[in-house]
Design a protein around this motif. Structure first.
Motif, PDB file in Angstrom:
ATOM      1  N   SER A  18       0.833  -1.206   0.000  1.00  0.00           N
ATOM      2  CA  SER A  18       0.000   0.000   0.000  1.00  0.00           C
ATOM      3  C   SER A  18       0.863   1.250   0.000  1.00  0.00           C
ATOM      4  O   SER A  18       2.058   1.209   0.285  1.00  0.00           O
ATOM      5  N   THR A  19       0.218   2.389  -0.295  1.00  0.00           N
ATOM      6  CA  THR A  19       0.902   3.674  -0.230  1.00  0.00           C
ATOM      7  C   THR A  19      -0.022   4.756   0.296  1.00  0.00           C
ATOM      8  O   THR A  19      -1.235   4.700   0.095  1.00  0.00           O
ATOM      9  N   ALA A  20       0.568   5.723   0.985  1.00  0.00           N
ATOM     10  CA  ALA A  20      -0.077   7.020   1.182  1.00  0.00           C
ATOM     11  C   ALA A  20       0.429   7.876   0.022  1.00  0.00           C
ATOM     12  O   ALA A  20       1.596   8.266  -0.011  1.00  0.00           O
ATOM     13  N   TYR A  21      -0.437   8.118  -0.935  1.00  0.00           N
ATOM     14  CA  TYR A  21      -0.059   8.691  -2.227  1.00  0.00           C
ATOM     15  C   TYR A  21      -0.338  10.192  -2.252  1.00  0.00           C
ATOM     16  O   TYR A  21      -1.486  10.624  -2.099  1.00  0.00           O
ATOM     17  N   VAL A  22       0.709  10.976  -2.441  1.00  0.00           N
ATOM     18  CA  VAL A  22       0.647  12.431  -2.330  1.00  0.00           C
ATOM     19  C   VAL A  22       0.751  13.081  -3.710  1.00  0.00           C
ATOM     20  O   VAL A  22       1.571  12.675  -4.535  1.00  0.00           O
ATOM     21  N   VAL A  23      -0.082  14.092  -3.942  1.00  0.00           N
ATOM     22  CA  VAL A  23       0.023  14.914  -5.149  1.00  0.00           C
ATOM     23  C   VAL A  23       0.119  16.376  -4.725  1.00  0.00           C
ATOM     24  O   VAL A  23      -0.700  16.857  -3.937  1.00  0.00           O
ATOM     25  N   ILE A  24       1.149  17.051  -5.220  1.00  0.00           N
ATOM     26  CA  ILE A  24       1.334  18.485  -4.973  1.00  0.00           C
ATOM     27  C   ILE A  24       0.921  19.254  -6.222  1.00  0.00           C
ATOM     28  O   ILE A  24       1.389  18.946  -7.331  1.00  0.00           O
ATOM     29  N   ASP A  25       0.030  20.210  -6.064  1.00  0.00           N
ATOM     30  CA  ASP A  25      -0.399  21.070  -7.163  1.00  0.00           C
ATOM     31  C   ASP A  25       0.264  22.439  -7.047  1.00  0.00           C
ATOM     32  O   ASP A  25       0.415  22.967  -5.933  1.00  0.00           O
ATOM     33  N   THR A  26       0.637  23.014  -8.184  1.00  0.00           N
ATOM     34  CA  THR A  26       1.205  24.359  -8.205  1.00  0.00           C
ATOM     35  C   THR A  26       0.328  25.290  -9.030  1.00  0.00           C
ATOM     36  O   THR A  26      -0.529  24.847  -9.800  1.00  0.00           O
ATOM     37  N   ASP A  27       0.579  26.575  -8.873  1.00  0.00           N
ATOM     38  CA  ASP A  27      -0.252  27.563  -9.559  1.00  0.00           C
ATOM     39  C   ASP A  27      -0.050  27.580 -11.068  1.00  0.00           C
ATOM     40  O   ASP A  27      -0.865  28.140 -11.803  1.00  0.00           O
ATOM     41  N   CYS A  28       1.029  26.946 -11.549  1.00  0.00           N
ATOM     42  CA  CYS A  28       1.278  26.929 -12.996  1.00  0.00           C
ATOM     43  C   CYS A  28       0.835  25.618 -13.636  1.00  0.00           C
ATOM     44  O   CYS A  28       1.037  25.411 -14.835  1.00  0.00           O
ATOM     45  N   GLY A  29       0.276  24.706 -12.844  1.00  0.00           N
ATOM     46  CA  GLY A  29      -0.220  23.451 -13.390  1.00  0.00           C
ATOM     47  C   GLY A  29       0.724  22.283 -13.255  1.00  0.00           C
ATOM     48  O   GLY A  29       0.324  21.132 -13.429  1.00  0.00           O
ATOM     49  N   LEU A  30       2.000  22.553 -12.958  1.00  0.00           N
ATOM     50  CA  LEU A  30       2.957  21.459 -12.758  1.00  0.00           C
ATOM     51  C   LEU A  30       2.632  20.733 -11.457  1.00  0.00           C
ATOM     52  O   LEU A  30       2.323  21.366 -10.442  1.00  0.00           O
ATOM     53  N   LYS A  31       2.724  19.409 -11.492  1.00  0.00           N
ATOM     54  CA  LYS A  31       2.421  18.603 -10.304  1.00  0.00           C
ATOM     55  C   LYS A  31       3.655  17.830  -9.858  1.00  0.00           C
ATOM     56  O   LYS A  31       4.531  17.511 -10.661  1.00  0.00           O
ATOM     57  N   GLY A  32       3.675  17.532  -8.565  1.00  0.00           N
ATOM     58  CA  GLY A  32       4.683  16.648  -8.009  1.00  0.00           C
ATOM     59  C   GLY A  32       3.994  15.464  -7.361  1.00  0.00           C
ATOM     60  O   GLY A  32       2.956  15.625  -6.704  1.00  0.00           O
ATOM     61  N   PHE A  33       4.573  14.262  -7.526  1.00  0.00           N
ATOM     62  CA  PHE A  33       3.968  13.047  -7.009  1.00  0.00           C
ATOM     63  C   PHE A  33       4.932  12.369  -6.034  1.00  0.00           C
ATOM     64  O   PHE A  33       6.144  12.334  -6.265  1.00  0.00           O
ATOM     65  N   GLY A  34       4.379  11.838  -4.960  1.00  0.00           N
ATOM     66  CA  GLY A  34       5.208  11.154  -3.985  1.00  0.00           C
ATOM     67  C   GLY A  34       4.389  10.171  -3.177  1.00  0.00           C
ATOM     68  O   GLY A  34       3.163  10.168  -3.244  1.00  0.00           O
ATOM     69  N   PHE A  35       5.061   9.344  -2.421  1.00  0.00           N
ATOM     70  CA  PHE A  35       4.343   8.401  -1.569  1.00  0.00           C
ATOM     71  C   PHE A  35       5.293   7.826  -0.530  1.00  0.00           C
ATOM     72  O   PHE A  35       6.513   8.002  -0.590  1.00  0.00           O
ATOM     73  N   THR A  36       4.696   7.155   0.441  1.00  0.00           N
ATOM     74  CA  THR A  36       5.449   6.299   1.341  1.00  0.00           C
ATOM     75  C   THR A  36       4.790   4.936   1.328  1.00  0.00           C
ATOM     76  O   THR A  36       3.608   4.805   0.997  1.00  0.00           O
TER      77      THR A  36
END
Length: 437
Positions: free
Chosen positions: A34-52
């Motif tokens: 399993s994962t705790a799945y993280v998505v970071i949103d920015t004001d320009c539309g670029l996203k960052g993805f991460g998890f543990t």
């Protein structure tokens, strides 16, 4: 790079791997990767993805911890974060109230890793580079500036770290070219989970050998006679010249570990992994000393919760193989500290991977280690487990039992949205079907 972070979301994503005993070992008999799945949103539309990474139950607790950290991230500019990454790491790990929940260990640190993994992914995407290449192209001073040296200066100072990186500049391009051509050597754990039948073990070993695998790990620790039988079986399958490792997943007390592994010495394992409690530094030291005459090393680290723990393991000569984890420690920042300490103490790094997404992440770190820190492949290999890669937009590429360097920008964290939706707990279609049975 004036990307402003405007939102941090996290979801509980679980895969029912326990149904087929994937990942089963002496201590974790029914894991659901399993994962705790993280998505970071920015004001320009670029996203960052991460998890543990987690094993199912309790993932909702990590999700809560990520949500508690989100307020420290939203509103920040990416440029401000990376220009003082050490300060940002401390912001997440040293909050005056939340620090009490760790500090720098346990659920709150898993959540920190998930958030920071997403930030590193965002940075690499902003630069248009895979994470390993982002790190390789960094000036040594910039790399050092990402590391929190608090509590480890008695083992590694900032000046020593910089010196290691500067010395490794010589030959760096050659090593990078070698990795792009041949990849980083891997070993497989996919053949011998504890819950697998002998028939399946034989079939998987046969298939792996045909695919070029020469390094195999087998789970042990539940029953000595069965371990002897299974180790004999897998040694016969892979032959005397290929490499065998054994992994007890913290099953034994110290004396029991020494006795049990001594009984398996005839199968010539390179290491015994996690023989006892992952927190017992002196216990690992005693086991290391006792097994040294048998030519068996001790490996640990997948549940070693901080750079401070690794510091003490290295100082006490308590391990012969360092196993970093991309989701247990505080993301890239803390793993950089451990890679540099391991090099100073001349202990090879052989990362923990597998699970869901751990292979995708840790390949970046081990490529950086070889190209920019250790410069050596002696006694070094990265774990590989053939599970769940199909759920990622940029899955690992294995060729001839080697990790081939990722080419897509980012930290290889992004999952297919269709997979996330189907496996989100408890409302995804996969879990609705299981729960309603």
């Amino acid at each position: 790079m004036s990307h402003k972070i405007i939102n941090v979301t996290v979801r509980d994503v679980r895969f029912p791997t326990s149904l087929e005993q994937h990942g089963s070992d002496a201590m974790h008999t029914d894991p659901d990767y399993s994962t705790a799945y993280v998505v970071i949103d920015t004001d320009c539309g670029l996203k960052g993805f991460g998890f543990t990474f987690t094993l199912g139950k309790g993932t909702e607790i990590v999700v809560c911890a990520v949500e508690a950290l989100a307020g420290l991230v939203v509103g920040k500019f990416l440029q401000d974060i990376v220009s003082d990454f050490r300060g940002f790491y401390r912001l997440l790990t040293s909050d005056g109230q939340m620090r009490w929940l760790g500090p720098e260990k346990g659920v709150i640190h898993l959540a920190t890793a998930a958030v920071l993994n997403a930030v590193w992914d965002l940075w690499a995407r902003a630069e248009g580079k895979p994470l390993w290449k982002l790190l390789v192209d960094m000036d040594p001073k910039q790399i050092v500036s990402c590391i929190d040296f608090r509590y480890i200066t008695d083992a590694l100072t900032e000046e020593e770290a910089l010196d290691i990186l500067m010395k490794a500049q010589d030959g760096k391009q050659h090593r990078e070219d070698l990795m792009l051509k041949e990849g980083y050597p891997a070993y497989t754990t996919s053949c011998a989970w504890l819950g697998y039948s002998d028939q399946l073990l034989k079939q998987l070993c046969t298939d792996a050998l045909k695919s070029g695998w020469t390094k195999f790990k087998v789970k042990v620790g539940a029953d000595l006679e069965d371990d002897i039988r299974r180790c004999r079986l897998i040694r016969q399958m892979i032959g005397p010249s290929n490499t065998l490792m054994i992994d007890a997943n913290q099953r034994w007390d110290v004396a029991e570990a020494i006795s049990w592994v001594s009984s398996l010495a005839e199968f010539k394992p390179l290491w015994i992994e996690e023989p006892t409690s992952p927190d017992d530094i002196l216990g690992h030291a005693a086991i290391s000393k006792a097994l040294a005459p048998l030519g068996i090393g001790v490996a640990t680290g997948e549940q070693c919760h901080s750079r401070v723990m690794f510091k003490q393991f290295l100082q006490a000569s308590a391990l012969q193989f360092v196993q970093i984890d991309s989701c247990r420690l505080g993301s890239v920042n803390e793993n950089l500290a451990v890679l540099l300490m391991a090099h100073k103490f001349q202990v090879p790094v052989c990362p923990h991977a597998g699970g869901v997404g751990l292979c995708e992440l840790v390949q970046h770190l081990i490529l950086f280690d070889y190209i920019c820190v250790s410069g050596s492949l002696s006694n070094r290999m990265c774990e590989y487990v053939d599970h769940l890669h199909e759920h990622f937009t940029s899955p690992v590429v294995i060729h001839n039992a080697h990790y081939m360097p990722p080419k897509e920008p980012g930290y290889s964290c992004e999952m297919l949205e269709s997979s996330v939706q189907r496996h989100q707990y408890p409302d995804g279609d996969v879990w609705k079907m299981i729960i309603n049975k």
